[in-house]
Design a protein around this motif. Sequence first.
Motif, PDB file in Angstrom:
ATOM      1  N   ALA A  63       0.820  -1.548   0.103  1.00 44.10           N
ATOM      2  CA  ALA A  63      -0.066   0.197   0.068  1.00 44.10           C
ATOM      3  C   ALA A  63       1.082   1.200   0.163  1.00 44.10           C
ATOM      4  CB  ALA A  63      -0.997  -0.055   1.357  1.00 44.10           C
ATOM      5  N   LYS A  64       1.978   1.271   0.915  1.00 41.94           N
ATOM      6  CA  LYS A  64       2.949   2.498   0.818  1.00 41.94           C
ATOM      7  C   LYS A  64       3.634   2.540  -0.479  1.00 41.94           C
ATOM      8  CE  LYS A  64       3.937   2.409   5.916  1.00 41.94           C
ATOM      9  NZ  LYS A  64       4.713   2.455   6.706  1.00 41.94           N
ATOM     10  N   GLU A  65       3.949   1.366  -1.182  1.00 39.06           N
ATOM     11  CA  GLU A  65       4.570   1.527  -2.512  1.00 39.06           C
ATOM     12  C   GLU A  65       3.530   1.931  -3.574  1.00 39.06           C
ATOM     13  OE1 GLU A  65       6.008  -2.004  -5.700  1.00 39.06           O
ATOM     14  OE2 GLU A  65       6.130  -2.434  -3.443  1.00 39.06           O
ATOM     15  N   GLN A  66       2.291   1.748  -3.341  1.00 38.76           N
ATOM     16  CA  GLN A  66       1.362   2.171  -4.473  1.00 38.76           C
ATOM     17  C   GLN A  66       1.355   3.947  -4.123  1.00 38.76           C
ATOM     18  OE1 GLN A  66       0.019   0.903  -6.972  1.00 38.76           O
ATOM     19  NE2 GLN A  66      -1.162   2.664  -7.489  1.00 38.76           N
ATOM     20  N   ALA A  67       1.122   4.126  -3.048  1.00 36.46           N
ATOM     21  CA  ALA A  67       1.255   5.595  -2.625  1.00 36.46           C
ATOM     22  C   ALA A  67       2.288   6.268  -3.124  1.00 36.46           C
ATOM     23  CB  ALA A  67       0.699   5.811  -1.307  1.00 36.46           C
ATOM     24  N   LEU A  68       3.584   5.835  -2.545  1.00 41.03           N
ATOM     25  CA  LEU A  68       4.610   6.588  -3.192  1.00 41.03           C
ATOM     26  C   LEU A  68       4.892   6.664  -4.801  1.00 41.03           C
ATOM     27  CD1 LEU A  68       7.331   4.832  -0.867  1.00 41.03           C
ATOM     28  CD2 LEU A  68       6.520   7.394  -1.217  1.00 41.03           C
ATOM     29  N   LYS A  69       4.316   5.570  -5.457  1.00 37.24           N
ATOM     30  CA  LYS A  69       4.210   5.628  -6.909  1.00 37.24           C
ATOM     31  C   LYS A  69       3.428   6.553  -7.453  1.00 37.24           C
ATOM     32  CE  LYS A  69       3.077   2.731 -11.060  1.00 37.24           C
ATOM     33  NZ  LYS A  69       2.484   1.436 -11.412  1.00 37.24           N
ATOM     34  N   ARG A  71       2.417   9.475  -5.738  1.00 38.98           N
ATOM     35  CA  ARG A  71       3.191  10.345  -5.538  1.00 38.98           C
ATOM     36  C   ARG A  71       4.201  10.979  -6.409  1.00 38.98           C
ATOM     37  NH1 ARG A  71       5.150  10.673   0.492  1.00 38.98           N
ATOM     38  NH2 ARG A  71       6.119  12.624   0.044  1.00 38.98           N
ATOM     39  N   ARG A  72       5.080   9.839  -6.920  1.00 39.20           N
ATOM     40  CA  ARG A  72       6.175  10.109  -7.837  1.00 39.20           C
ATOM     41  C   ARG A  72       5.515  10.872  -9.093  1.00 39.20           C
ATOM     42  NH1 ARG A  72       7.551   7.178 -11.861  1.00 39.20           N
ATOM     43  NH2 ARG A  72       6.724   5.302 -11.137  1.00 39.20           N
ATOM     44  N   ILE A  73       4.536   9.959  -9.559  1.00 40.96           N
ATOM     45  CA  ILE A  73       3.823  10.250 -10.850  1.00 40.96           C
ATOM     46  C   ILE A  73       3.254  11.556 -10.939  1.00 40.96           C
ATOM     47  CG2 ILE A  73       2.090   9.772 -12.369  1.00 40.96           C
ATOM     48  CD1 ILE A  73       2.467   6.575 -11.769  1.00 40.96           C
ATOM     49  N   SER A  74       2.838  12.119  -9.723  1.00 41.34           N
ATOM     50  CA  SER A  74       2.145  13.214  -9.590  1.00 41.34           C
ATOM     51  C   SER A  74       3.458  14.565  -9.717  1.00 41.34           C
ATOM     52  CB  SER A  74       1.347  13.586  -8.035  1.00 41.34           C
ATOM     53  OG  SER A  74       1.097  14.700  -7.941  1.00 41.34           O
ATOM     54  N   LYS A  75       4.401  14.162  -8.895  1.00 43.35           N
ATOM     55  CA  LYS A  75       5.546  15.065  -9.049  1.00 43.35           C
ATOM     56  C   LYS A  75       6.207  15.098 -10.473  1.00 43.35           C
ATOM     57  CE  LYS A  75       5.923  16.008  -4.598  1.00 43.35           C
ATOM     58  NZ  LYS A  75       5.601  17.045  -4.281  1.00 43.35           N
ATOM     59  N   GLU A  76       6.255  14.080 -11.193  1.00 45.16           N
ATOM     60  CA  GLU A  76       6.842  13.978 -12.475  1.00 45.16           C
ATOM     61  C   GLU A  76       5.861  14.709 -13.388  1.00 45.16           C
ATOM     62  OE1 GLU A  76       9.441   9.617 -12.351  1.00 45.16           O
ATOM     63  OE2 GLU A  76       7.116   9.932 -13.266  1.00 45.16           O
ATOM     64  N   ASN A  77       4.558  14.548 -13.424  1.00 45.65           N
ATOM     65  CA  ASN A  77       3.683  15.202 -14.196  1.00 45.65           C
ATOM     66  C   ASN A  77       3.506  16.858 -13.751  1.00 45.65           C
ATOM     67  OD1 ASN A  77       2.569  12.804 -15.497  1.00 45.65           O
ATOM     68  ND2 ASN A  77       1.029  12.863 -14.190  1.00 45.65           N
ATOM     69  N   LYS A  78       3.723  17.257 -12.590  1.00 46.32           N
ATOM     70  CA  LYS A  78       3.729  18.542 -12.284  1.00 46.32           C
ATOM     71  C   LYS A  78       4.945  19.116 -12.891  1.00 46.32           C
ATOM     72  CE  LYS A  78       3.337  21.815  -8.482  1.00 46.32           C
ATOM     73  NZ  LYS A  78       2.930  22.027  -7.097  1.00 46.32           N
ATOM     74  N   ALA A  79       6.372  18.406 -12.748  1.00 46.64           N
ATOM     75  CA  ALA A  79       7.599  19.103 -13.371  1.00 46.64           C
ATOM     76  C   ALA A  79       7.646  19.121 -14.708  1.00 46.64           C
ATOM     77  CB  ALA A  79       8.580  17.971 -12.985  1.00 46.64           C
ATOM     78  N   LYS A  80       6.701  17.996 -15.552  1.00 43.61           N
ATOM     79  CA  LYS A  80       6.698  18.316 -16.974  1.00 43.61           C
ATOM     80  C   LYS A  80       5.827  19.013 -17.309  1.00 43.61           C
ATOM     81  CE  LYS A  80       5.053  15.234 -20.804  1.00 43.61           C
ATOM     82  NZ  LYS A  80       4.482  13.995 -21.112  1.00 43.61           N
ATOM     83  N   SER A  81       4.636  19.711 -16.552  1.00 43.41           N
ATOM     84  CA  SER A  81       3.965  20.742 -16.888  1.00 43.41           C
ATOM     85  C   SER A  81       4.657  22.065 -16.581  1.00 43.41           C
ATOM     86  CB  SER A  81       2.731  20.433 -15.988  1.00 43.41           C
ATOM     87  OG  SER A  81       1.706  21.734 -16.124  1.00 43.41           O
TER      88      SER A  81
END
Length: 162
Positions: A63-69, A71-81
Motif C-alpha cells: 500500500a505504501k509502495e502504491q502511494a509512493l508511486k 506521489r512520484r507520478i504526480s511530481k513527474e507530471n507537475k515537473a513536466k507541466s
Amino acid sequence: MSNLFQISKDLLMIFESLEVDEETGEILNLGALEEATYQFESKAEALALFIEELLGEADTLKAKEQALKERRISKENKAKSLKKYLSDSMLNTGKTLIETDLVRLSFRRSEVVEVSEDFDLEEFMQVKTTVTPDKAKIKAAIKSGQGPEGAYLVEKQNLQIK
C-alpha cells in the motif's frame, strides 16, 4: 526446545516405536506421542502466526509502495507541466538562453516524428505480440480427455492460514 523439523522426526520415531499391549489393546508410550504432538502443533501455530504477520507487513508495504508511486507520478507530471510552461514562456519572449549562478536554461534542436491518428501505412507499422499458453483452456481440454501433449495437471497441496 526443538525446531519443527526435529519435532517431525521425533514424531515419526515415536510412531514407529509405538507398542500395543496385546492383552488390553492399550497403546504404550502414549504420553510421549501426546507430548510430541503438542509440541508440533504449538510450533506450527507459532510459525503460522509469524507467516500471517509477514504477509500483513507485506500488504502494508504494498500500500505504501502504491502511494509512493502515485506521489512520484504526480511530481513527474507537475515537473513536466512546469517545464512546458517555462519553455513556452521563454520562446514567447524570444529568450533562448538564461544563465544564473544556479541554473542554465537553453534550448537544443531535436527531431521527432509525429503521427496522426489516421496514419495507417502497413509497411511502417510495428506489431507487438506476446504469446503465452492459455492455462485455463488447456486445463479444460485435459479434463475433457483431449489434452495437448506436453501439458498435464499437477495436484498440489496449498497451505491455508486463516
